[in-house]
Design an enzyme around this catalytic site. Structure first.
Site, PDB file in Angstrom:
ATOM      1  N   PHE A  31       0.866  -1.184   0.000  1.00 55.68           N
ATOM      2  CA  PHE A  31       0.000   0.000   0.000  1.00 55.68           C
ATOM      3  C   PHE A  31       0.900   1.230   0.000  1.00 55.68           C
ATOM      4  O   PHE A  31       1.746   1.392   0.875  1.00 55.68           O
ATOM      5  CB  PHE A  31      -0.914   0.027   1.224  1.00 55.68           C
ATOM      6  N   ASP A  60       9.206   2.845   1.279  1.00 57.68           N
ATOM      7  CA  ASP A  60       8.028   3.547   1.777  1.00 57.68           C
ATOM      8  C   ASP A  60       7.974   3.311   3.286  1.00 57.68           C
ATOM      9  O   ASP A  60       7.572   2.247   3.752  1.00 57.68           O
ATOM     10  CB  ASP A  60       6.775   2.996   1.087  1.00 57.68           C
ATOM     11  N   LYS A 119       2.808  10.204   8.194  1.00 58.52           N
ATOM     12  CA  LYS A 119       2.101   9.753   9.396  1.00 58.52           C
ATOM     13  C   LYS A 119       2.682  10.329  10.677  1.00 58.52           C
ATOM     14  O   LYS A 119       2.384  11.450  11.050  1.00 58.52           O
ATOM     15  CB  LYS A 119       2.055   8.218   9.423  1.00 58.52           C
TER      16      LYS A 119
END
Length: 405
Positions: free
Chosen positions: A140, A225, A254
């Site tokens: 993702f 990532d 995040k």
């Protein structure tokens, strides 16, 4: 604290685009790892806003940084730079492999920048034929059309028309499958060092080494990532620091802002030089407010006390989940690292992760899922040990109710 009880969950369906299905709970206040809703119900937060609230809710250092910067300067755009952005970029460069930083607002935007960079780098150095991006099943990488196409879950990218081309997916941790598709036409491999949304699946150390070696062999860039794994989540500032493998490009978001939207793409001087003036940009990227908060986050997180504390808390959470499983027999394993853990449902409870999440909410616990078979836990990196114990007690009550149903 006053609460506007005229605002209800039903209103969401009347005024919001229906791409979300939020809980009936509407939180109104948080402190540390506890949250209260409109009715005054208290929750232990094992979700952390999906690995975002790395220092919990309303951490004094973050509140102080936001208030201080809020009385100085809010926004300029990148027509000018600003002091908080320069300070934050310097901290990131000093703490990592990187020489250069690009700021954005979200993980998807940081990944979009990384993908554009690797394509431009390959085109400049080797020609237009070198355009293949290899990524992994269940990965993702965000919700922009480019990032969702590179992500390894077709359900998120189907139904929006023709997808970006020259993207190849292979199974995660499968060296032979990767060797079969990589070539001198490959410009980059993009991967999460620990897959989050895909089910809390850690990269095998030998697989990581093989990925790095194959990138070097074929003049391809390695993109990590670290949107979910970064900023202390696994007990190191960034997950790549657990291994001998260093990426060429790293994305972070995040937890970087501890709840305030900010992201960054990190890379080397030589690679960064291929995003020349005008090739990419962001109106809000490097915003002074966001960078001021992120500076405070790094000052707290990037310390031995917090990073070592993550490992202590991991063991407490892992031991507690295993103890619950010894009693109720619902998990096949507890996997993950640091405070990114997943309780994997066994064959008897396949597909029922959301039932455990809902039951937990009813018991006063906020948690997450990672697919239909994994209950995900991403609490604050500084969650008090007493809150871990209380959260586990609430989760055990939830498990008991699901098992008895």
């Amino acid at each position: 604290m006053s609460v506007n009880n005229t605002l209800t969950r039903a209103q969401f369906d009347e005024v919001m685009v229906p791409n979300y299905a939020p809980s009936a709970v509407i939180p109104v206040r948080g402190e540390g790892s506890r949250v209260w809703d409109q009715e005054g119900n208290e929750f232990i937060d094992f979700a952390g806003g999906i690995a975002v609230n790395c220092l919990g809710h309303c951490h004094p250092a973050l509140v102080g940084a936001l208030k201080e910067q809020g009385e100085k300067l809010w926004h300029l755009s990148n027509v000018m730079t600003n002091e908080p952005a320069l300070e934050l970029a310097t901290k990131l460069v000093n703490a990592t492999f990187a020489d250069r930083v690009y700021f954005a607002n979200s993980g998807a935007e940081a990944n979009e920048a990384a993908l554009k960079l690797v394509r431009r780098y390959a085109m400049d150095k080797f020609g237009v034929e070198k355009d293949q991006i290899i990524a992994f099943d269940k990965a993702f990488h965000g919700r922009t059309f480019f990032t969702v196409s590179v992500g390894g879950q077709a359900a998120y990218s189907d139904g929006f028309g023709p997808k970006p081309q020259s993207i190849t997916h292979v199974p995660f941790n499968d060296i032979a499958a990767l060797e079969a598709v990589i070539s001198d036409k490959t410009c980059a491999i993009m991967m999460e060092p620990l897959q989050g949304e895909g089910g809390i699946i850690d990269a095998d150390p030998e697989f990581l080494k093989a990925v790095r070696a194959l990138c070097d062999k074929h003049n391809a860039l390695l993109v990590f990532d670290e949107v979910q794994t970064g900023v202390g989540r696994l007990g190191e500032l960034y997950a790549y620091m657990r291994s001998d493998v260093v990426p060429d490009v790293l994305t972070t978001a995040k937890a970087l802002g501890g709840g305030f939207p900010i992201a960054a793409m990190l890379t080397t001087k030589e690679i960064a030089g291929h995003l020349k003036i005008g090739t990419h940009g962001s109106t809000y990227g490097g915003n002074p407010l966001a960078c001021a908060v992120a500076n405070a986050v790094l000052d707290v997180v990037n310390t031995p006390e917090v990073l070592e504390g993550v490992k202590v808390r991991e063991q407490l959470l892992r031991d507690g989940l295993n103890k619950i499983n010894d009693k109720y027999g619902v998990f096949s394993e507890v996997r993950g690292q640091g405070l990114l853990l997943g309780a994997v449902l066994n064959d008897k409870y396949q597909g029922r992760a959301k039932e455990f999440l809902v039951a937990g909410t009813a018991e006063g616990l906020m948690s997450l899922i990672a697919g239909a078979n994994v209950i995900r836990f991403t609490p604050s990196l500084v969650i008090p040990e007493a809150d871990i114990a209380e959260g586990l007690a609430r989760f055990e009550r939830a498990v008991a109710k699901v098992v008895a149903a």
